[in-house]
Design a protein around this motif. Structure first.
Motif, short mmCIF file in Angstrom:
data_model
loop_
_atom_site.label_atom_id
_atom_site.label_comp_id
_atom_site.label_asym_id
_atom_site.label_seq_id
_atom_site.Cartn_x
_atom_site.Cartn_y
_atom_site.Cartn_z
N VAL A 48 7.21 16.03 -1.63
CA VAL A 48 7.16 14.76 -2.37
C VAL A 48 5.73 14.29 -2.59
CG1 VAL A 48 7.89 12.34 -2.31
CG2 VAL A 48 9.45 14.12 -1.51
N GLY A 49 4.82 14.64 -1.67
CA GLY A 49 3.43 14.23 -1.81
C GLY A 49 3.03 13.06 -0.95
N GLY A 50 3.88 12.69 0.03
CA GLY A 50 3.54 11.60 0.94
C GLY A 50 2.28 11.93 1.73
N VAL A 51 1.49 10.89 2.00
CA VAL A 51 0.21 11.08 2.68
C VAL A 51 0.32 10.52 4.10
CG1 VAL A 51 -2.25 10.52 2.67
CG2 VAL A 51 -1.03 10.86 0.50
N PRO A 52 0.15 11.37 5.14
CA PRO A 52 0.26 10.90 6.52
C PRO A 52 -1.08 10.42 7.07
CG PRO A 52 0.08 13.28 6.51
CD PRO A 52 0.02 12.85 5.07
N GLU A 53 -0.99 9.69 8.17
CA GLU A 53 -2.13 9.33 9.01
C GLU A 53 -3.22 8.54 8.26
OE1 GLU A 53 -1.30 9.98 11.93
OE2 GLU A 53 0.10 11.64 11.69
N ASP A 54 -2.84 7.73 7.29
CA ASP A 54 -3.78 6.91 6.54
C ASP A 54 -3.19 5.51 6.41
OD1 ASP A 54 -5.43 5.62 4.68
OD2 ASP A 54 -5.75 7.44 3.50
N SER A 55 -3.81 4.52 7.05
CA SER A 55 -3.27 3.16 7.08
C SER A 55 -3.80 2.26 5.98
CB SER A 55 -3.57 2.53 8.45
OG SER A 55 -4.97 2.41 8.65
N SER A 56 -4.51 2.81 5.03
CA SER A 56 -5.10 1.99 3.98
C SER A 56 -4.01 1.38 3.10
CB SER A 56 -6.05 2.82 3.12
OG SER A 56 -5.34 3.79 2.38
N LEU A 57 -4.34 0.26 2.47
CA LEU A 57 -3.40 -0.41 1.58
C LEU A 57 -3.02 0.48 0.41
CD1 LEU A 57 -1.85 -2.94 0.70
CD2 LEU A 57 -3.95 -3.77 -0.36
N GLN A 58 -3.97 1.21 -0.13
CA GLN A 58 -3.72 2.09 -1.27
C GLN A 58 -2.66 3.14 -0.94
OE1 GLN A 58 -7.17 4.22 -2.63
NE2 GLN A 58 -6.07 5.31 -4.24
N ILE A 59 -2.80 3.74 0.23
CA ILE A 59 -1.83 4.78 0.63
C ILE A 59 -0.48 4.16 0.96
CG2 ILE A 59 -1.31 6.49 2.40
CD1 ILE A 59 -3.31 7.38 0.23
N ALA A 60 -0.47 2.97 1.54
CA ALA A 60 0.80 2.30 1.82
C ALA A 60 1.58 2.08 0.53
CB ALA A 60 0.56 0.98 2.54
N TRP A 61 0.89 1.61 -0.52
CA TRP A 61 1.55 1.44 -1.81
C TRP A 61 2.03 2.78 -2.37
CZ3 TRP A 61 3.64 -2.66 -3.64
CH2 TRP A 61 3.09 -3.94 -3.44
N LYS A 62 1.17 3.80 -2.27
CA LYS A 62 1.53 5.11 -2.80
C LYS A 62 2.76 5.67 -2.09
CE LYS A 62 -0.05 9.87 -3.43
NZ LYS A 62 -1.18 10.82 -3.36
N ASN A 63 2.75 5.65 -0.76
CA ASN A 63 3.89 6.20 -0.01
C ASN A 63 5.16 5.41 -0.28
OD1 ASN A 63 2.46 8.30 1.17
ND2 ASN A 63 1.99 7.17 3.04
N GLY A 64 5.03 4.09 -0.40
CA GLY A 64 6.21 3.28 -0.71
C GLY A 64 6.80 3.62 -2.06
#
Length: 472
Positions: A48-64
């Motif tokens: 799917v392309g989920g990004v682990p181990e990154d707590s940044s706001l940008q990644i949170a939006w992307k993973n969501g």
């Protein structure tokens, strides 16, 4: 002749290979069909392309966003796997009408600490839930991982955080209108608000699930811990529910059966919080609910049944609590009556019964007229060293409780505050009976305990028979 023979052998070998190939092709075809029927297995990181181990706001939006997009395209038979890593996501994970899919949580789905960016419903401005599943059918959530709501950022500073957010906080997992659903093995951690809210369900099993909501690591519910208000464990309404072999430690109702519920069994559970609860009930009917084989270690409350205030007519009936150990509860071990709560920022407000009642002289507690209790059985209940009096059994005198039975309800070394030697506050009970080894006996109950029965038998055995009386 040898060449002819060789040619025949080659022909036979070729024929055998051809037959074998056809069998292989048929097998591959069958496997292909099976693969379609079993569906796809999608890894949230790899596929799917989920990004682990990154707590940044940008990644949170992307993973969501990736999670929502994937859920929207899952087909019957598919499995979505969260691998054994930490994935930070933004709230607002939403799926409608998932059918026959599995969500396997082997890693950690952790919701972002950037709560000021949390999404809201466009029409109402209401905060979206962490995860919301609407009308799932034959869906399984399972795994050895966790869903972490990072509730502490929502609870804020103890005592003050509630003044900031109140109850405007997202639930960790909201399941609406589910049919034939299984939740298994996962750990639900630090929900901002209610942990699991499964409502209007028909056919739900929750097994081997852990709910863990706490501010500290104390082996009790401290004043600091309890400021994580409204962090209910498992709240349920509907029918045909089976919750078992779970562990719950939280700062509000451990389990709460809500309005319009029936045919539910809760068993083999370790629970500690504000009780094994039915309520608070308003105008609905709750029937055929059983809690059994449960241990409550250092819980705040124990058995808790409650009606809300207002001009509602509700019924709680055919309820059993059986084989329950409540060890050193810090507040009421047994409460059957009005909801002890405040729906405002005034801690001692009575809605309908004050949290400060009966300790504070001017605190109020009102039993709702429309709340009916019928056929309630407490059997084989052991309460060890409660820090307060054993309990409250309280209904409105105009609509008293009927058919309440305490059978082997034993309190070891009961506290005497705030009720003294009465032990129970008992009012508005039409037919209450104490049986077996029950002690202490609620003062408004009829005493049919074994001590009374033995005394009666003794009196009867010592009395002369009619023939003996004639002889005298």
């Amino acid at each position: 002749p040898e060449k002819v023979q060789s040619s025949g052998q080659n022909s036979a070998i070729c024929g055998q290979k051809s037959t074998d190939m056809k069998a292989v092709l048929r097998l591959l075809a069958l496997l292909s069909v099976s693969k379609v029927s079993l569906g796809r297995v999608l890894d949230f990181e790899r596929d799917v392309g989920g990004v682990p181990e990154d707590s940044s706001l940008q990644i949170a939006w992307k993973n969501g966003a990736l999670m929502n997009e994937t859920l929207a395209h899952l087909a019957a038979g598919d499995t979505l796997v969260l691998p054994d890593k930490v994935f930070y996501v933004m709230g607002g994970i939403l799926s409608r009408r998932l059918t026959s899919v599995t969500l396997r949580i082997d890693g950690t789905l952790r919701f972002t600490e950037h709560i000021h960016e949390w999404p809201r419903a466009k029409a109402t401005g209401r905060l979206l839930e962490c995860i919301q599943l609407d009308k799932p059918r034959n869906v399984t959530i399972q795994g050895r991982g966790k869903i972490d709501g990072q509730g502490s950022v929502w609870w804020g500073f103890p005592g003050i955080g509630y003044l900031v957010h109140g109850e405007k906080r997202p639930r960790l997992l909201n399941v609406a209108g589910a049919k034939s659903m299984l939740i298994e093995g996962v750990k639900l951690v630090d929900s901002p608000y209610w942990t699991l809210w499964a409502h209007d369900v028909d056919g739900l099993e929750v097994r081997r699930v852990t709910v863990d909501v706490r501010r500290t690591h104390k082996d009790k519910h401290t004043i600091i811990d309890l400021t994580a208000f409204n962090t209910d464990g498992i709240d349920i309404s509907g029918k045909h529910v089976y919750v078992h072999d779970c562990t719950i430690w939280n700062q509000d109702d451990c389990i709460a059966v809500k309005d319009d519920s029936q045919h539910m069994l809760f068993e083999n559970i370790d629970a500690s919080g504000v009780g094994l609860t039915i309520g608070s009930i308003a105008g609905g009917r709750v029937r055929n609910i059983t809690f059994r084989n449960i241990e409550m270690h250092h819980s705040f409350k124990g058995i808790y049944m409650k009606f809300r205030g207002g001009n509602h007519t509700g019924v709680i009936e055919d309820v059993t609590y059986e084989n329950i150990l409540i060890d050193r509860p810090s507040q009421w071990p047994i409460w059957i009556g009005p909801a002890q709560q405040s729906d405002s920022r005034r801690l001692c407000a009575a809605h309908p019964c004050s949290l400060c009642w009966p300790v504070l002289r001017h605190a109020e507690c009102r039993a709702p007229v429309g709340g009916s209790y019928r056929n309630v059985l407490l059997k084989n209940i052991t309460i060890r060293e409660p820090l307060t009096s054993p309990g409250v059994i309280f209904a409105n005198d105009t609509n008293p409780m009927r058919g309440v039975v305490f059978d082997d309800v034993v309190v070891e070394n009961p506290g005497t505050r705030p009720l003294g030697d009465d032990f129970y506050y008992c009012e508005g009970v039409k037919s209450g009976v104490a049986k077996g080894r029950t002690w202490p006996i609620p003062p408004c109950f009829r005493d049919q305990t074994s001590m009374i029965a033995e005394a009666q038998d003794s009196l009867l055995s010592d009395a002369p028979s009619p023939l003996e009386q004639i002889g005298r």
